[in-house]
Design a protein around this motif. Sequence first.
Motif, PDB file in Angstrom:
ATOM      1  N   ARG A 177       0.834  -1.199   0.000  1.00  0.00           N
ATOM      2  CA  ARG A 177       0.000   0.000   0.000  1.00  0.00           C
ATOM      3  C   ARG A 177       0.871   1.251   0.000  1.00  0.00           C
ATOM      4  NH1 ARG A 177      -3.303  -2.642   3.956  1.00  0.00           N
ATOM      5  NH2 ARG A 177      -2.720  -1.132   5.560  1.00  0.00           N
ATOM      6  N   PHE A 178       1.908   1.257   0.822  1.00  0.00           N
ATOM      7  CA  PHE A 178       2.784   2.423   0.869  1.00  0.00           C
ATOM      8  C   PHE A 178       3.546   2.583  -0.443  1.00  0.00           C
ATOM      9  CE2 PHE A 178       1.787   2.692   5.239  1.00  0.00           C
ATOM     10  CZ  PHE A 178       2.187   3.944   5.668  1.00  0.00           C
ATOM     11  N   ALA A 179       3.937   1.451  -1.056  1.00  0.00           N
ATOM     12  CA  ALA A 179       4.673   1.517  -2.319  1.00  0.00           C
ATOM     13  C   ALA A 179       3.822   2.146  -3.416  1.00  0.00           C
ATOM     14  CB  ALA A 179       5.124   0.121  -2.736  1.00  0.00           C
ATOM     15  N   PHE A 180       2.523   1.800  -3.432  1.00  0.00           N
ATOM     16  CA  PHE A 180       1.625   2.344  -4.450  1.00  0.00           C
ATOM     17  C   PHE A 180       0.869   3.576  -3.949  1.00  0.00           C
ATOM     18  CE2 PHE A 180       2.223  -2.031  -5.907  1.00  0.00           C
ATOM     19  CZ  PHE A 180       2.515  -1.812  -7.247  1.00  0.00           C
ATOM     20  N   LYS A 181       1.197   4.006  -2.716  1.00  0.00           N
ATOM     21  CA  LYS A 181       0.660   5.241  -2.143  1.00  0.00           C
ATOM     22  C   LYS A 181      -0.862   5.241  -2.034  1.00  0.00           C
ATOM     23  CE  LYS A 181       4.537   8.277  -3.270  1.00  0.00           C
ATOM     24  NZ  LYS A 181       5.446   7.215  -3.697  1.00  0.00           N
ATOM     25  N   TYR A 182      -1.440   4.120  -1.620  1.00  0.00           N
ATOM     26  CA  TYR A 182      -2.841   4.157  -1.205  1.00  0.00           C
ATOM     27  C   TYR A 182      -2.926   3.592   0.207  1.00  0.00           C
ATOM     28  CZ  TYR A 182      -3.447  -0.861  -2.296  1.00  0.00           C
ATOM     29  OH  TYR A 182      -3.355  -2.226  -2.332  1.00  0.00           O
ATOM     30  N   PHE A 183      -3.831   4.157   1.002  1.00  0.00           N
ATOM     31  CA  PHE A 183      -3.842   3.888   2.432  1.00  0.00           C
ATOM     32  C   PHE A 183      -5.232   3.514   2.928  1.00  0.00           C
ATOM     33  CE2 PHE A 183      -0.735   7.367   1.636  1.00  0.00           C
ATOM     34  CZ  PHE A 183       0.425   6.656   1.897  1.00  0.00           C
ATOM     35  N   ASN A 184      -5.255   2.858   4.074  1.00  0.00           N
ATOM     36  CA  ASN A 184      -6.488   2.611   4.814  1.00  0.00           C
ATOM     37  C   ASN A 184      -6.575   3.615   5.962  1.00  0.00           C
ATOM     38  OD1 ASN A 184      -7.244   0.467   3.241  1.00  0.00           O
ATOM     39  ND2 ASN A 184      -6.537  -1.107   4.662  1.00  0.00           N
ATOM     40  N   PHE A 185      -7.726   4.270   6.086  1.00  0.00           N
ATOM     41  CA  PHE A 185      -7.935   5.239   7.158  1.00  0.00           C
ATOM     42  C   PHE A 185      -9.069   4.772   8.070  1.00  0.00           C
ATOM     43  CE2 PHE A 185      -6.107   7.784   3.744  1.00  0.00           C
ATOM     44  CZ  PHE A 185      -5.157   8.541   4.420  1.00  0.00           C
TER      45      PHE A 185
ATOM     46  N   ILE B 127      -2.397  15.320   4.078  1.00  0.00           N
ATOM     47  CA  ILE B 127      -2.399  14.014   4.747  1.00  0.00           C
ATOM     48  C   ILE B 127      -1.588  13.003   3.940  1.00  0.00           C
ATOM     49  CG2 ILE B 127      -3.868  12.062   5.389  1.00  0.00           C
ATOM     50  CD1 ILE B 127      -6.037  14.089   6.162  1.00  0.00           C
ATOM     51  N   GLU B 128      -1.805  12.970   2.629  1.00  0.00           N
ATOM     52  CA  GLU B 128      -1.039  12.053   1.770  1.00  0.00           C
ATOM     53  C   GLU B 128       0.460  12.335   1.856  1.00  0.00           C
ATOM     54  OE1 GLU B 128      -3.654  10.609  -2.042  1.00  0.00           O
ATOM     55  OE2 GLU B 128      -2.718  12.577  -2.144  1.00  0.00           O
ATOM     56  N   LYS B 129       0.808  13.598   1.800  1.00  0.00           N
ATOM     57  CA  LYS B 129       2.230  13.965   1.825  1.00  0.00           C
ATOM     58  C   LYS B 129       2.890  13.517   3.122  1.00  0.00           C
ATOM     59  CE  LYS B 129       3.619  17.968   3.114  1.00  0.00           C
ATOM     60  NZ  LYS B 129       3.864  19.419   3.292  1.00  0.00           N
ATOM     61  N   GLU B 130       2.225  13.791   4.258  1.00  0.00           N
ATOM     62  CA  GLU B 130       2.818  13.439   5.544  1.00  0.00           C
ATOM     63  C   GLU B 130       2.905  11.922   5.732  1.00  0.00           C
ATOM     64  OE1 GLU B 130       4.307  15.458   7.452  1.00  0.00           O
ATOM     65  OE2 GLU B 130       3.707  17.265   6.373  1.00  0.00           O
ATOM     66  N   LEU B 131       1.912  11.185   5.260  1.00  0.00           N
ATOM     67  CA  LEU B 131       1.966   9.725   5.377  1.00  0.00           C
ATOM     68  C   LEU B 131       3.068   9.140   4.500  1.00  0.00           C
ATOM     69  CD1 LEU B 131      -1.703   8.359   5.519  1.00  0.00           C
ATOM     70  CD2 LEU B 131       0.099   8.123   7.224  1.00  0.00           C
ATOM     71  N   THR B 132       3.248   9.712   3.334  1.00  0.00           N
ATOM     72  CA  THR B 132       4.282   9.222   2.420  1.00  0.00           C
ATOM     73  C   THR B 132       5.678   9.455   2.994  1.00  0.00           C
ATOM     74  OG1 THR B 132       2.830   9.721   0.550  1.00  0.00           O
ATOM     75  CG2 THR B 132       5.138   9.333   0.052  1.00  0.00           C
ATOM     76  N   LEU B 133       5.818  10.516   3.803  1.00  0.00           N
ATOM     77  CA  LEU B 133       7.122  10.839   4.386  1.00  0.00           C
ATOM     78  C   LEU B 133       7.486   9.945   5.572  1.00  0.00           C
ATOM     79  CD1 LEU B 133       6.987  14.754   4.311  1.00  0.00           C
ATOM     80  CD2 LEU B 133       8.345  13.253   2.834  1.00  0.00           C
ATOM     81  N   LEU B 134       6.497   9.227   6.127  1.00  0.00           N
ATOM     82  CA  LEU B 134       6.774   8.390   7.301  1.00  0.00           C
ATOM     83  C   LEU B 134       7.724   7.234   6.957  1.00  0.00           C
ATOM     84  CD1 LEU B 134       3.265   8.182   8.990  1.00  0.00           C
ATOM     85  CD2 LEU B 134       5.276   9.421   9.791  1.00  0.00           C
TER      86      LEU B 134
END
Length: 355
Positions: free
Chosen positions: A7-15, A348-355
Amino acid sequence: NGEKCLRFAFKYFNFLTLVDAGRVSGLGHLMRQNALAHELSARGHRITFGIRHLPQDRKNLKKFFMDIKNSNINWHPGNPNIRTQINLCRPDAVIWDALAFDVYDWSRSVRKSGLPVFAVGNYPSLPGWIRYCVNPYTRTKLSSHKSKLESSPAYCVLSDEFVHARSVIKKRLFKSAGKSGLLIIPGGGNTNGMIFKIVKALETIPAAVRVTIVCGAFFTEIEKLKSEIKKLKCRIDIEQNISSSEMTQLMLKNDLALVSYGRSIDEARALGLPVLILSSSPLNALGAKHAEKQGGVKYLGDFDRLKVPQISAAISGWLNSPPMRRKLSESGMTAVDGAGCVRTADWIEKELTLL
């Protein structure tokens, strides 16, 4: 873990989105997160809602989610056990839009999970376990130098219907008092009886003024309200549980709004509808004062402390002054440009991708 890495590799997340909704807290938190959920879903993310509510509000909530035709947005009825929700949906992050942070079972489970938490709303301060906050209304006091904050009316989250209307509207024409329309939005729930004080203030309003009262899905005293307005000389229409499209049209055709502090002020400002605000709690009062500084609204005060003649005089004064309404309209449209939902999702996407 393998699925999460993909999910992180393809940049989609579960919220996991946690909100308050019902006759006590109203509908604003849920409507804001519904708009944000649709924006995140359009980007490929999945959203599961956890909703704190009263059992008697469950029927309306079920209907709300049945009307959402989106397989990426889910809600499991019942007051959620958050630990179970976390185990089931395996979120990558939590979006927090509850009235407070001291909801014991929620905060304990979220803290133990170690998940990143994005608080979205009018929060004066953050506890140490929340790193991220989007606050469209006030400045949030951060408890850690590691915390990150976006605080501006540019982050007001609106539904698509208001965004579209905002994109085509240029400026509004304001009628004289005798031809004006007054829109009253006393909150999604009962708001401690605010509407009945407002109705008393309408006794001195000219009969030519068109008045529309919009009650939320969780308002439970509709028959009492109908009985009260029969005593008035002005024409009053009552609407309840209307769609975003219908609310958009009401905001476009009216000339002044009297609103219980909440998300409706964002929608009105985006469409250039001047707003008078009443608050019902110290937190709402703080948000209303900051909204007044941002533009587009005039804060009248706490409705419990205001006397009926004061509310009536404020309504009459603003109806009798098209230039004042025009000035408030222009400053509101400058403050809320309609792109807040996209900005919030981007951040939100940007900050999650930076984790």
